[in-house]
Design an enzyme around this catalytic site. Structure first.
Site, PDB file in Angstrom:
ATOM      1  CE1 TYR A   1      -3.710   2.455   0.427  1.00 36.29           C
ATOM      2  CE2 TYR A   1      -2.472   3.305   2.294  1.00 36.29           C
ATOM      3  CZ  TYR A   1      -3.510   3.429   1.387  1.00 36.29           C
ATOM      4  OH  TYR A   1      -4.328   4.523   1.430  1.00 36.29           O
TER       5      TYR A   1
ATOM      6  CG  ASP B   1      -2.918  13.010   4.540  1.00 38.06           C
ATOM      7  OD1 ASP B   1      -2.894  13.279   3.327  1.00 38.06           O
ATOM      8  OD2 ASP B   1      -3.614  12.096   5.027  1.00 38.06           O
TER       9      ASP B   1
ATOM     10  CG  ASP C   1      -4.358   8.106  -0.172  1.00 34.25           C
ATOM     11  OD1 ASP C   1      -5.291   8.599  -0.850  1.00 34.25           O
ATOM     12  OD2 ASP C   1      -4.107   8.457   0.994  1.00 34.25           O
TER      13      ASP C   1
ATOM     14  CG  ASP D   1      -4.765  12.618  -1.218  1.00 36.15           C
ATOM     15  OD1 ASP D   1      -4.854  11.732  -0.338  1.00 36.15           O
ATOM     16  OD2 ASP D   1      -3.800  13.382  -1.283  1.00 36.15           O
TER      17      ASP D   1
ATOM     18  CG  HIS E   1      -7.964   4.690  -1.779  1.00 37.74           C
ATOM     19  ND1 HIS E   1      -7.982   5.932  -1.176  1.00 37.74           N
ATOM     20  CD2 HIS E   1      -6.946   4.015  -1.181  1.00 37.74           C
ATOM     21  CE1 HIS E   1      -7.016   5.992  -0.270  1.00 37.74           C
ATOM     22  NE2 HIS E   1      -6.366   4.851  -0.264  1.00 37.74           N
TER      23      HIS E   1
ATOM     24  CD  GLU F   1      -9.479  11.374   0.524  1.00 39.16           C
ATOM     25  OE1 GLU F   1      -9.440  12.382   1.244  1.00 39.16           O
ATOM     26  OE2 GLU F   1      -8.658  10.428   0.612  1.00 39.16           O
TER      27      GLU F   1
ATOM     28  CB  CYS G   1      -5.394  12.663   8.612  1.00 39.50           C
ATOM     29  SG  CYS G   1      -5.333  11.028   9.364  1.00 39.50           S
TER      30      CYS G   1
ATOM     31  NE  ARG H   1     -10.379   8.195   2.981  1.00 39.18           N
ATOM     32  CZ  ARG H   1      -9.302   8.704   3.569  1.00 39.18           C
ATOM     33  NH1 ARG H   1      -8.108   8.222   3.300  1.00 39.18           N
ATOM     34  NH2 ARG H   1      -9.402   9.708   4.413  1.00 39.18           N
TER      35      ARG H   1
ATOM     36  CD  GLU I   1     -10.022   6.313   7.030  1.00 41.37           C
ATOM     37  OE1 GLU I   1     -10.094   5.155   7.524  1.00 41.37           O
ATOM     38  OE2 GLU I   1      -8.949   6.823   6.681  1.00 41.37           O
TER      39      GLU I   1
ATOM     40  CG  ASN J   1      -6.713   3.143   7.441  1.00 43.82           C
ATOM     41  OD1 ASN J   1      -5.601   2.683   7.687  1.00 43.82           O
ATOM     42  ND2 ASN J   1      -6.946   4.453   7.367  1.00 43.82           N
TER      43      ASN J   1
END
Length: 299
Positions: free
Chosen positions: A48, A62, A89, A91, A116, A118, A126, A161, A191, A213
């Protein structure tokens, strides 16, 4: 030697097959290419690539400050060093739906097995911090549709996500996940689930793989792989764990260097040079060089 021998399309196909089996796949987070190779050597199922780790590696929080170029570049460096599939990731997709489409094609070209997208607003936070905001359902769906329509390899995994659980509750998260699956998402990353029962409820509501996660110091309890397997989870990630451990060790080593003036007392905690050389296949490079440069130019 050099890079992985398994082409990206084959890694994606193998990931799809493994996911179809219903088993739980373990994806530790790699903080650099060398750690990805170690993850492979230890027998895990995939790698990952965390956006939080990529940001931290640049000394940034982040909050969506990294660019597509930075993320894809680091993702490529990591993915090409391992025979395992790597999920990254992405975002919020780095912009509007058209940007999301470009993001997916760029990550395909970088050799990733999946990504993914989101449903947070920009600037994102985060997923385990308070104060998050998510976009409306229509915008979230458009992002996923753009991602699915843009991919050229049908085996590239488009995961959606959703962060809405922390804002509007579990029922809203299930409804949002269903809408994202209808939009074409191959898998769902819910999440900040609070307990195993929430994972089980998500599993019962969806017919696509779901991801857990297991990040430390967050909203979710740190469940074991056996617990997650029993709840019907298909992928588990430990996104920042290796970076946290490495930075903790570096912090202690610097204190020792300051206090003692040398690191003799820390030698037992270090990766031995022989192990490093073995991991990077130093011998293979030597053989290659000898086989190629085996002649003399006569004067």
């Amino acid at each position: 030697m050099l890079y992985a021998q398994t082409p990206a399309h084959e890694k994606r196909r193998m990931l799809r097959e493994r996911l179809a089996s219903g088993e739980l796949l373990r994806f530790p987070g790699a903080f650099n290419p060398l750690s990805a190779r170690l993850i492979e050597r230890k027998g895990f199922d995939g790698v990952y690539v965390s956006g939080a780790v990529l940001a931290a590696d640049l000394g940034l929080p982040d909050i969506g400050l990294t660019t597509l170029t930075e993320v894809a570049g680091r993702g490529q460096q990591i993915a090409r060093m391992t025979e395992l599939p790597a999920i990254i990731d992405a975002d919020t997709g780095f912009g509007e739906p058209m940007n999301v489409a470009r993001t997916i094609q760029t990550l395909e070209d970088a050799g990733l097995a999946g990504a993914h997208i989101e449903d947070q607003v920009n600037p994102k936070r985060c997923g385990h911090l308070d104060g998050k905001s998510v976009v409306d359902g229509d915008t979230a769906v458009k992002r996923i549709r753009a991602a699915v329509d843009a991919r050229r390899d049908p085996d590239f995994l488009v995961m959606a996500r959703t962060d809405i659980r922390a804002i509007d509750g579990l029922d809203a998260a299930i409804d949002r996940a269903k809408a994202l699956v209808d939009a074409g998402a191959d898998a769902i990353f819910p999440e900040a689930m609070r307990d195993l029962g929430e994972f089980e409820a998500m599993r019962a509501s969806l017919d696509v793989p779901i991801l857990a996660n297991m990040t430390e110091f967050g909203k979710s309890e740190l469940f074991s792989t056996e617990q997650l397997r029993s709840a019907g989870v298909n992928i588990v990630i430990w996104p920042v764990s290796l970076l946290r451990l490495a930075m903790g060790a570096a912090d202690r080593a610097l204190d020792t260097l300051e206090d003692e003036g040398h690191l003799t007392s820390r030698l037992g905690e270090m990766q031995h040079r022989a192990d490093l050389y073995d991991l990077i296949d130093y011998e293979g490079y030597t053989r290659f060089d000898t086989n190629v440069f085996d002649f003399r130019v006569e004067r």
